[in-house]
Design a protein around this motif. Structure first.
Motif, PDB file in Angstrom:
ATOM      1  N   LYS A 407       2.839   9.993  31.585  1.00 25.36           N
ATOM      2  CA  LYS A 407       3.085   9.904  30.149  1.00 25.36           C
ATOM      3  C   LYS A 407       3.486  11.265  29.589  1.00 25.36           C
ATOM      4  O   LYS A 407       4.411  11.380  28.783  1.00 25.36           O
ATOM      5  CB  LYS A 407       1.837   9.370  29.449  1.00 25.36           C
ATOM      6  CG  LYS A 407       2.070   8.921  28.006  1.00 25.36           C
ATOM      7  CD  LYS A 407       1.834  10.046  27.026  1.00 25.36           C
ATOM      8  CE  LYS A 407       2.095   9.610  25.600  1.00 25.36           C
ATOM      9  NZ  LYS A 407       1.904  10.721  24.642  1.00 25.36           N
ATOM     10  N   ASN A 408       2.811  12.325  30.035  1.00 30.54           N
ATOM     11  CA  ASN A 408       3.163  13.668  29.575  1.00 30.54           C
ATOM     12  C   ASN A 408       4.547  14.081  30.070  1.00 30.54           C
ATOM     13  O   ASN A 408       5.301  14.749  29.357  1.00 30.54           O
ATOM     14  CB  ASN A 408       2.118  14.679  30.050  1.00 30.54           C
ATOM     15  CG  ASN A 408       0.797  14.518  29.328  1.00 30.54           C
ATOM     16  OD1 ASN A 408       0.707  13.819  28.318  1.00 30.54           O
ATOM     17  ND2 ASN A 408      -0.241  15.157  29.840  1.00 30.54           N
ATOM     18  N   ALA A 409       4.878  13.693  31.299  1.00 35.61           N
ATOM     19  CA  ALA A 409       6.201  14.019  31.844  1.00 35.61           C
ATOM     20  C   ALA A 409       7.303  13.341  31.030  1.00 35.61           C
ATOM     21  O   ALA A 409       8.347  13.940  30.747  1.00 35.61           O
ATOM     22  CB  ALA A 409       6.284  13.604  33.309  1.00 35.61           C
ATOM     23  N   LEU A 410       7.085  12.087  30.639  1.00 36.03           N
ATOM     24  CA  LEU A 410       8.062  11.383  29.802  1.00 36.03           C
ATOM     25  C   LEU A 410       8.161  12.035  28.426  1.00 36.03           C
ATOM     26  O   LEU A 410       9.240  12.091  27.833  1.00 36.03           O
ATOM     27  CB  LEU A 410       7.678   9.911  29.674  1.00 36.03           C
ATOM     28  CG  LEU A 410       7.827   9.051  30.932  1.00 36.03           C
ATOM     29  CD1 LEU A 410       7.317   7.640  30.679  1.00 36.03           C
ATOM     30  CD2 LEU A 410       9.275   9.011  31.399  1.00 36.03           C
ATOM     31  N   SER A 411       7.039  12.533  27.934  1.00 34.02           N
ATOM     32  CA  SER A 411       7.049  13.208  26.638  1.00 34.02           C
ATOM     33  C   SER A 411       7.954  14.442  26.668  1.00 34.02           C
ATOM     34  O   SER A 411       8.615  14.766  25.682  1.00 34.02           O
ATOM     35  CB  SER A 411       5.623  13.610  26.249  1.00 34.02           C
ATOM     36  OG  SER A 411       5.594  14.200  24.971  1.00 34.02           O
TER      37      SER A 411
END
Length: 561
Positions: A407-411
């Motif tokens: 999720k953080n990588a997509l952010s």
């Protein structure tokens, strides 16, 4: 099977192990398992072995809970129209059913629910699902297991005169959090100490708070008795196990009691599932591998609303008819998943040197993307995102390894995406085709920055087990650690591989019949073991119960030649 690095749990305090053996009459190996998992005081072990509903926290500790239940109370008393908006996975389906069931017991008649179609409306509260909701003319919309990124849609509902209560557990993005009433332990401003609660668990907290508010106001009476929420914990157990959240803390308590309800006082739909799948005693494994796939199949290939209808059914024949539809959908899902996996493997060959896999194809089914992503992630041990190609956009799901928070990588790629959301291990996203190459480059760059250059999958082993010393009593003792799942994995042990030949099942599985009441099974291992018979195995163990009889059954998790 991808070879893993075998990691042995460190030695634990021998005095503590001896104390636990004496205190709870448990075998030494089991005491070592418990100590190695961090339960090294009498209070911690007692809390773990004997979950208690009193361990549940006050629901009013959740941000906005007071505002949520006061609005709900007002809408119920004024007979406003309430719509529950769920998600098409098991967590969202069970949360929807539970919320509808409770509000019906509150006497709410002007009530309906809607779970968006994955292909038509997308996930949760989207522009398309908002349009459907407005056609249903609600006064109040309650989201369950979704909504934390729907700031535009909540604003539109408000502009149309519709109140909202967002209940969710997904990770929030500060720029996308909706205004108004949001009940989510992962809201940036929420101080609730346990962040791992499921979407169904958050919905339960709202129900607990509302029931208490009604009790204090004298709402319950002989004609409208106060609901026993213990009877709703079967739904919470299903949603919690299926969503692969941590089965510790409150989730352990809720799942433990939910499983008890499913076994001792099952609702009609659970009775039907037990009969259809030939399950004698329901465990977290039963939910994860037998029940959840059926309920999920509705959202993957059909309409998830039928799964809510199934859970709420009060007629056994009706429930059985729906269950057969769900079972057939799940068979179709397995067939399509197998075909799609073959296509994905061919495409993956062109990305073997990349730090992650981002695969696209118009033939990929959006409802199966996540399942295939999981298979590829396990095979290659790298993050995987699988996207279905539509005319105007790409939509799909991703799965990740522990070394990368997806999720953080997509952010980090947010400006290239139309929507995204999820958890550290699983997330979804959509984007315009013109942004695909830029997204791939950015995502790969994030992966290179955050994932160590040399990594390998690991498997933690709880100890060595001699087959000659294995007994039903020991397996029963291991069973005391149930429910198993994320955060409380089934104990796994190293054993010496049997010298006797194994049998083949359907030409792809292996089975050792150690005795009349003891088997060892290995799924999809026939080709590997025929070429190179193993010398050592890593296994979990439990009981295979069928038609009133049971036998010890080990399942192979890894092997060494």
């Amino acid at each position: 099977m991808l070879q893993k690095k075998w990691i042995y749990k460190p030695l634990v305090d021998a005095e503590k192990v001896k104390y636990f053996c004496d205190e709870w009459q448990m075998p030494k190996l089991l005491a070592e398992v418990i100590c190695s998992r961090g339960f090294d005081t009498r209070e911690a072990v007692e809390s773990f072995l004997f979950p208690d509903l009193r361990q549940l926290r006050d629901p009013y500790m959740l941000r906005n809970m007071h505002e949520a239940v006061f609005l709900l109370q007002d809408c119920i008393k004024k007979k406003r129209r309430i719509i529950i908006l769920g998600d098409y996975d098991v967590d969202g389906i069970t949360a929807t059913a539970m919320m509808v069931e409770f509000l019906r017991k509150c006497g709410v008649e002007n009530l309906d629910y809607f779970i968006p179609n994955r292909l038509k409306h997308g996930y949760g509260l989207t522009e398309a699902s908002t349009k459907i909701l407005l056609e249903m003319k609600p006064d109040l919309v309650i989201t369950v297991d979704n909504g934390i990124t729907a700031f535009r849609e909540v604003k539109r509902l408000k502009n149309e005169g519709v109140s909202t209560i967002v209940t969710d557990h997904h990770l929030a993005d500060n720029q996308m959090v909706p205004s108004g009433i949001v009940v989510n332990p992962n809201h940036p401003e929420c101080n609730y100490p346990f962040k791992e609660i499921s979407g169904c668990g958050v919905a339960l907290k709202v129900i607990m708070a509302l029931r208490k508010l009604f009790r204090e106001s004298g709402f319950w009476n002989d004609k409208r008795p106060e609901p026993n929420l213990l009877e709703s914990l079967d739904l919470v157990a299903m949603g919690t196990v299926a969503d692969v959240v941590s089965l510790l803390d409150e989730n352990r308590v809720l799942t433990y009691y939910g499983l008890n309800i499913m076994n001792e006082k099952p609702r009609i739909s659970v009775k039907v599932l037990k009969k259809l799948k030939k399950v004698d005693r329901i465990t977290s494994r039963s939910i994860g591998f037998q029940f959840a796939p059926l309920l999920n199949a509705a959202g993957r290939l059909k309409d998830a609303n039928i799964a809510v209808e199934f859970l709420l059914s009060e007629d056994e024949q009706e429930a059985m008819n729906i269950a057969k539809i769900l079972d057939e959908a799940n068979r179709e899902r397995r067939r399509r998943e197998s075909e799609m996996l073959e296509d994905a493997l061919l495409i993956s060959e062109k990305q073997t040197n990349d730090p992650a896999l981002i695969l696209t194809s118009p033939s990929f089914h959006e409802g199966i993307n996540g399942l295939v992503a999981t298979r590829l992630m396990e095979r290659y041990y790298k993050p995987v995102i699988i996207l279905t190609e539509y005319t105007k956009k790409l939509k799909g799901s991703g799965r990740s390894i522990p070394e990368l928070n997806l999720k953080n990588a997509l952010s980090e790629c947010g400006e290239l995406l139309e929507r995204f959301g999820g958890h550290s291990a699983a997330a979804g996203c959509s984007l315009l085709p013109k942004n695909l190459n830029a997204f791939r480059e950015r995502f790969f760059s994030v992966c290179k920055e955050l994932i160590p250059a040399k990594i390998e999958p690991k498997i933690e082993i709880d100890g060595f087990l001699e087959l000659t010393k294995l007994s039903e009593k020991f397996v029963e003792q291991i069973d005391r650690l149930q429910p198993f799942g994320e955060g409380n994995q089934e104990p796994i042990f190293e054993i010496i591989a049997p010298k006797k030949p194994f049998k083949l099942l359907k030409k792809k599985h292996v089975k050792w019949n150690i005795s009349d009441d003891f088997d060892i099974l290995g799924w999809d291992l026939a080709n590997s073991f025929l070429k190179n018979p193993p010398s050592k195995l890593v296994v979990n163990l439990g009981f295979n119960e069928f038609a009133g009889s049971r036998k010890i059954q080990m399942t192979i998790k890894d092997s060494l030649k």
